[in-house]
Write a protein that holds these residues in place. Sequence first.
Motif, PDB file in Angstrom:
ATOM      1  N   MET A 113       0.830  -1.210   0.000  1.00 30.36           N
ATOM      2  CA  MET A 113       0.000   0.000   0.000  1.00 30.36           C
ATOM      3  C   MET A 113       0.863   1.257   0.000  1.00 30.36           C
ATOM      4  O   MET A 113       0.525   2.248  -0.657  1.00 30.36           O
ATOM      5  CB  MET A 113      -0.948  -0.001   1.193  1.00 30.36           C
ATOM      6  CG  MET A 113      -2.044  -1.055   1.109  1.00 30.36           C
ATOM      7  SD  MET A 113      -3.042  -0.944  -0.406  1.00 30.36           S
ATOM      8  CE  MET A 113      -3.762   0.674  -0.228  1.00 30.36           C
ATOM      9  N   TRP A 147       2.023   1.717  -3.525  1.00 30.55           N
ATOM     10  CA  TRP A 147       0.957   2.271  -4.361  1.00 30.55           C
ATOM     11  C   TRP A 147       0.764   3.761  -4.075  1.00 30.55           C
ATOM     12  O   TRP A 147       0.566   4.564  -4.989  1.00 30.55           O
ATOM     13  CB  TRP A 147      -0.333   1.510  -4.121  1.00 30.55           C
ATOM     14  CG  TRP A 147      -0.340   0.131  -4.734  1.00 30.55           C
ATOM     15  CD1 TRP A 147       0.678  -0.472  -5.409  1.00 30.55           C
ATOM     16  CD2 TRP A 147      -1.422  -0.801  -4.719  1.00 30.55           C
ATOM     17  NE1 TRP A 147       0.299  -1.735  -5.818  1.00 30.55           N
ATOM     18  CE2 TRP A 147      -0.976  -1.958  -5.415  1.00 30.55           C
ATOM     19  CE3 TRP A 147      -2.706  -0.786  -4.191  1.00 30.55           C
ATOM     20  CZ2 TRP A 147      -1.790  -3.081  -5.593  1.00 30.55           C
ATOM     21  CZ3 TRP A 147      -3.527  -1.896  -4.357  1.00 30.55           C
ATOM     22  CH2 TRP A 147      -3.066  -3.037  -5.062  1.00 30.55           C
ATOM     23  N   GLU A 148       0.805   4.131  -2.800  1.00 29.14           N
ATOM     24  CA  GLU A 148       0.669   5.543  -2.441  1.00 29.14           C
ATOM     25  C   GLU A 148       1.792   6.372  -3.064  1.00 29.14           C
ATOM     26  O   GLU A 148       1.563   7.511  -3.505  1.00 29.14           O
ATOM     27  CB  GLU A 148       0.691   5.693  -0.919  1.00 29.14           C
ATOM     28  CG  GLU A 148      -0.571   5.181  -0.239  1.00 29.14           C
ATOM     29  CD  GLU A 148      -0.421   5.085   1.270  1.00 29.14           C
ATOM     30  OE1 GLU A 148       0.679   5.401   1.789  1.00 29.14           O
ATOM     31  OE2 GLU A 148      -1.402   4.682   1.941  1.00 29.14           O
TER      32      GLU A 148
END
Length: 203
Positions: A169, A172-173
């Motif tokens: 995550m 992805w951020e």
Amino acid sequence: MKKETNIPSKQMMKQMLSVAEKLNPGPWVKHSYFTGKAAANIGKALNLNPERCYILGCLHDIGRRFGKTLIKHVIDGYTFLETLGFPAAARICITHSFPYKDITSYSGIIDCSIEESSFIKDYLNGIVYNDYDKLIQLCDTIAWSSGFCLMEKRMIAVVMRHGITNTTMKKWEAFFKIKNEFEQRIGVTIYKLLPGVTKTTFL
């Protein structure tokens, strides 16, 4: 246009990829060319050197010339280009896989040695990402072997093949942060600069 001395020429780059494709055939070569094309288009809008962007994008996965590996391709590519005297291109071989500077964010098995893993960690900790690093990171995740695609499609495809880590995550951020930064600078969505992106995304 200023002659680049720390990356290969376009002709040399094409020769490198031609040889690499014979050594390890696969869709990764077409993906590399589309990464380069995306980098040139977006880089031009960012007032970067589009030819430099293209060459760096095309060579980001050159470490795959040594076989079907996972994270090892980043260190193999780095060593290959560094040995040839192209440190800026060698740098991209490592940085393209880590928009989030943590080796655990790589999707897949860590198939390099402990020493190689330590080198990657130390290398990432020792640099500050420039526009070229961030551009190739972004373009790697919007380039399919058949063309350009929405970032989310390729991100999902990668984790479906290799799995999710505790830092996926955050990675992805980091991708979205780069995309947002560049779009603010150029004033339009990056997808406006990628011909055929809708068709490829929904194939």
